[in-house]
Design an enzyme around this catalytic site. Structure first.
Site, PDB file in Angstrom:
ATOM      1  N   CYS A 204       1.308  -4.094  31.587  1.00  0.00           N
ATOM      2  CA  CYS A 204       0.969  -4.980  30.470  1.00  0.00           C
ATOM      3  C   CYS A 204       2.191  -5.472  29.717  1.00  0.00           C
ATOM      4  CB  CYS A 204      -0.009  -4.275  29.540  1.00  0.00           C
ATOM      5  SG  CYS A 204      -1.489  -3.790  30.444  1.00  0.00           S
TER       6      CYS A 204
ATOM      7  N   HIS B 110       1.403  -5.834  19.918  1.00  0.00           N
ATOM      8  CA  HIS B 110       0.729  -5.668  21.208  1.00  0.00           C
ATOM      9  C   HIS B 110      -0.773  -5.592  20.924  1.00  0.00           C
ATOM     10  CE1 HIS B 110       0.419  -4.817  25.424  1.00  0.00           C
ATOM     11  NE2 HIS B 110      -0.097  -3.626  25.243  1.00  0.00           N
TER      12      HIS B 110
ATOM     13  N   HIS C 199      -6.927  -9.273  26.254  1.00  0.00           N
ATOM     14  CA  HIS C 199      -5.693  -8.757  26.838  1.00  0.00           C
ATOM     15  C   HIS C 199      -5.463  -9.422  28.189  1.00  0.00           C
ATOM     16  CE1 HIS C 199      -2.350  -6.462  27.899  1.00  0.00           C
ATOM     17  NE2 HIS C 199      -2.789  -5.225  27.721  1.00  0.00           N
TER      18      HIS C 199
END
Lengths: 423, 395
Positions: free
Chosen positions: A173, A313, A350
């Protein structure tokens, strides 16, 4: 006259082109309008049946021609679309980029549709034995390309005329941020005047969803999809799987100024620190994330009190948001309560391999526009996370510098520091 | 801009021939050594299987071993060997500041689950629902992590405490080339002092073979050495399981800590020939011209896969320089995909360090009797991307 070298004597790296695609739309204008009006791109899954699935919502890209053609085709189209916008904005020829390509993209596997089609190509034998038998007896070159890790970058290199062997990378990620970091480093080493860094992810298949679901990573808040991603909220219950892409044209400030290109922002610093604690969990003291933030600040030559905004994030998982708060409050101390910290993922979900690049693109736009996109769905604050998350509504603010965080499975922690103007 | 020397100060190798630099040197310099092959398990394909490995030697915790499938375990094991060899393993100051670039593909899928879905698909029209049914109930939750490309690096961080920067490059042989090229560039420019770089490949899984065979790249029928597969049935590639990791280091950093140096890593070059238009031979020749070859007889460790077109082009490009005596390492190890280039560089480093060449790996390879001061290592992708490096004696 701006300095062409940074505090360590390295070439200053400017951004001269930005492109972006998310579930909110194609291109910067559409995305920015939606993002600043607090609109969510999260919606019910329609690409495949959701029977038996705990999570039935996502931020998939359902509006591109390749949206139903498998992960490889969609990831390619996402990358191409974002890169075309970025290269055009930079005022460069699409076919003659003449700098290296760094592509953050998901690990590829042969799609199930292809496995099943191969299997149906014969009646004898079973399992992989049959797949291999069919493969060797027919021309499956298109399928082959979808299962080669280098293929997407190879096609992009052809189209954009990038230089040399393109690099395809994964740091989970954090991948999108790593692609930018590699471009910055190459320019600083003097290997090139410009680099094309792309993060693209069109890999939201049923199997991908199930894999994350089995790790209890996904929100199961199916009833109201737009409300499912709620970073820093007390009732956050996981991230929302999503797709998207962003591309940045990175260029030495010297080269950008010399050719009269508009400078959209400066990539001041990158920091990285890996975590050796666990495959999916962070070290309880947050030291690797703290180390990454500090390394990015040091690389940028900025003090803690010189960061105006943090693009978090902020995945909306219980673990990430807690750890991110711990690391930010450790680095910034009491001042963290006063620094706006928002999560784009509250609206776009995401986007995995693309997230770091998309969020860098939005960070640069935040500075240029003087508007901070909100963290939406912040209705039930987590009392243990005292942050100014720019709740629910955008905020006008002068933002000169941004810290953008990216953390990933496998102990990957990468932070970028960007600035609005050269020094 | 600083321009530091890059040296190779640690080597970890595993292939069907065994494990470690010494074992590989001994086997590969023994005249007429026979490759280890298995022609039965994946008939009609021959593979070079892994040797028996005592995983506990490099991965102490059984819990860690269980979290990985063979590909990750093999890479983590081989990385540990390289760190041991470089005198870095267990030195927390050095591992915490060490950067890492891993070349990786993907991990092993669950063969039984896949076979179950495929078998059931013959009696179902609602195949998407079938997938949901099978995958939600039969996939092991932790298998995902054992498959993720960047989790080889993640496991190396966990097991060996390498926690500087960590990047994973994906994309077959080219990933291995770019990994070494980037690691070397970081050291030369002062961005890193010591870097762990390499990859592993586990071919003993039908999905890994399928990855090649969709492009009809695999050689079929009786085993043959690399340069002799043209015209044989199939695509020419014989695969092998293996891993190769190197510790690259700034010369002054290695010397300051009194570490043995195998070799100096000279130019690392890479390219992307548009092969559809032909011209691969010219592309390889252009790379050779950029490696600053010394005069005189030159040993080359070729990573040629056996794939017909790419191998023919490499052979022609190498033979165009009469000074080059090439050894196709895949004749003894099989093709190890992402690990192929790191493996070739490691074998080149062993040769300059030992001051001797390798005998011909197959009939027809030119003799090389001299003491190699420099050795060329190549990896021309079976499908795309190519690179090479010149490895020289440490001085």
């Amino acid at each position: 006259m701006a300095n062409l070298k940074d505090h360590l004597g390295r070439p200053v790296v400017a951004v001269t082109g930005i492109g972006v695609v998310t579930s909110l739309g194609v291109g910067k204008a559409e995305n920015w309008a939606a993002l600043t009006s607090g609109k969510s791109g999260i919606h019910p899954i329609t690409r495949f049946p959701v029977a038996l699935l705990n999570t039935q919502i996502s931020g998939m890209i359902d509006f591109l021609p390749s949206s139903t053609k498998g992960s490889s085709a969609l990831t390619y189209e996402l990358a191409e679309t974002a890169a075309k916008e970025a290269v055009a904005e930079a005022g460069l020829d699409t076919g003659d980029f003449d700098g290296p390509l760094f592509l953050a993209s998901p690990p590829v596997e042969l799609d199930w549709a292809d496995r099943l089609a191969l299997y149906a190509g014969d009646k004898e034998g079973s399992g992989y034995e049959r797949l291999l038998k069919v493969a060797r007896s027919q021309n499956s070159l298109d399928m082959f390309e979808t299962a080669q890790f280098g293929s997407i970058a190879d096609r992009l290199a052809d189209l954009f005329g990038t230089r040399g062997l393109p690099i395809t990378l994964s740091t989970a990620c954090a991948s999108g941020a790593t692609a930018i970091q590699l471009g910055v480093e190459a320019i600083r080493r003097g290997e090139c005047d410009r680099a094309l860094s792309i993060g693209a992810d069109g890999s939201a298949t049923a199997e991908a969803l199930i894999r994350f679901s089995l790790l209890s990573a996904l929100s199961t808040n199916n009833a109201v999809p737009a409300k499912a991603s709620k970073p820093f909220s007390k009732d956050r219950d996981g991230f929302v799987l999503a797709e998207g892409s962003a591309a940045l044209v990175l260029e030495s400030l010297e080269s950008a100024l010399a050719r009269g290109a508009e400078v959209l922002g400066i990539l001041r610093g990158c920091g990285e620190k890996s975590d050796d604690f666990h495959r999916t969990r962070s070290k309880p003291d947050g030291s690797p994330a703290i180390g990454a933030v500090k390394a990015a600040l040091a690389d940028a030559g900025l003090r803690e009190d010189e960061i105006d905004y943090v693009n978090a994030h902020g995945t909306s998982t219980p673990e990430n948001d807690k750890m991110e708060h711990l690391s930010l409050s450790t680095v910034f101390g009491e001042r963290i309560r006063k620094i706006p910290v928002s999560s784009n993922k509250s609206m776009i979900g995401h986007t995995l391999s693309a997230a770091g690049a998309i969020e860098a693109a939005f960070s640069l736009m935040t500075m240029r526009e003087g508007v901070i996109p909100p963290t939406i769905n912040y209705d039930n604050p987590d009392p243990s996370i005292e942050l100014d998350v720019v709740p629910n509504v955008k905020r006008k603010a002068e933002v000169r510098t941004v810290l953008s965080n990216s953390f990933g499975f496998g102990g990957q922690n990468t932070c970028l520091v960007m600035a609005r103007e050269p020094v | 801009m600083v321009n530091r020397d890059v040296v190779i100060s640690g080597i970890g190798l595993v292939s069907s021939l065994g494990e470690g630099g010494d074992a590989h040197w001994d086997k590969m310099t023994a005249p007429g050594v026979a490759p280890v092959t298995d022609a039965e398990r994946f008939h009609p394909y021959v593979v070079h299987p892994l040797p028996e490995i005592d995983w506990g030697l490099q991965i102490a915790k059984r819990g860690d071993q269980r979290q990985m499938e063979t590909w990750q375990r093999l890479g983590t094991y081989t990385a540990g060997m390289a760190l041991d060899d470089a005198g870095i393993k267990g030195n927390d100051d050095l591992t915490a500041t060490m950067d890492m670039v891993v070349a990786a593909g993907g991990g092993e899928r669950d063969e039984a689950v896949d076979a179950g879905v495929l078998a059931a698909s013959e009696n179902r029209t609602d195949r998407d629902v079938l997938l949901n049914e099978k995958l939600t109930t039969e996939l092991r939750p932790t298998l995902f992590l054992a498959q993720l490309s960047n989790l080889l690096a993640g496991n190396i961080s966990i097991v060996h405490k390498v926690t500087g920067s960590s990047r994973t490059f994906m994309g077959e042989e080219g990933a291995g080339v770019a990994a070494i090229e980037t690691a070397a560039a970081r050291i030369r420019s002062g961005q890193s002092t010591h870097v762990l770089v390499g990859g592993s490949f586990q071919t003993e899984h039908p999905d890994m073979l399928l990855g090649y065979e969709l492009g009809r790249y695999l050689h079929r029928g009786p085993w043959k050495p690399v340069w002799q597969r043209q015209g044989s049935e199939g695509g020419g590639v014989v695969t092998g399981s293996g891993g190769a990791f190197l510790v690259l280091e700034a010369r002054e950093h290695a010397e300051a800590r009194g570490q043995n140096i195998y070799a100096q890593l000279g130019p690392v070059v890479s390219g992307r020939t548009r092969r559809r238009n032909g011209g691969l031979e010219a592309g390889i020749a252009e790379l050779i011209s950029r490696t600053e070859l010394p005069g005189g007889e030159l040993l080359a460790i070729s990573g040629a896969s056996g794939a017909h077109a790419a191998t023919a082009a490499e052979k022609a490009a190498l033979e165009a320089n009469p000074a080059i005596a090439a050894r196709a390492l895949s004749s003894l190890t099989g093709h190890m995909k992402e690990a192929q280039f790191p493996f070739a560089v490691a074998l080149a480093a062993l040769a300059v360090s030992r001051g001797a060449g390798y005998p011909a790996f197959e009939a027809g390879e030119k003799a090389f009797a001299g003491k190699p001061a420099s050795v060329l290592a190549t990896a021309v992708g079976y499908h795309q991307f190519e690179g090479m490096a010149l490895v020289s004696a440490p001085r």
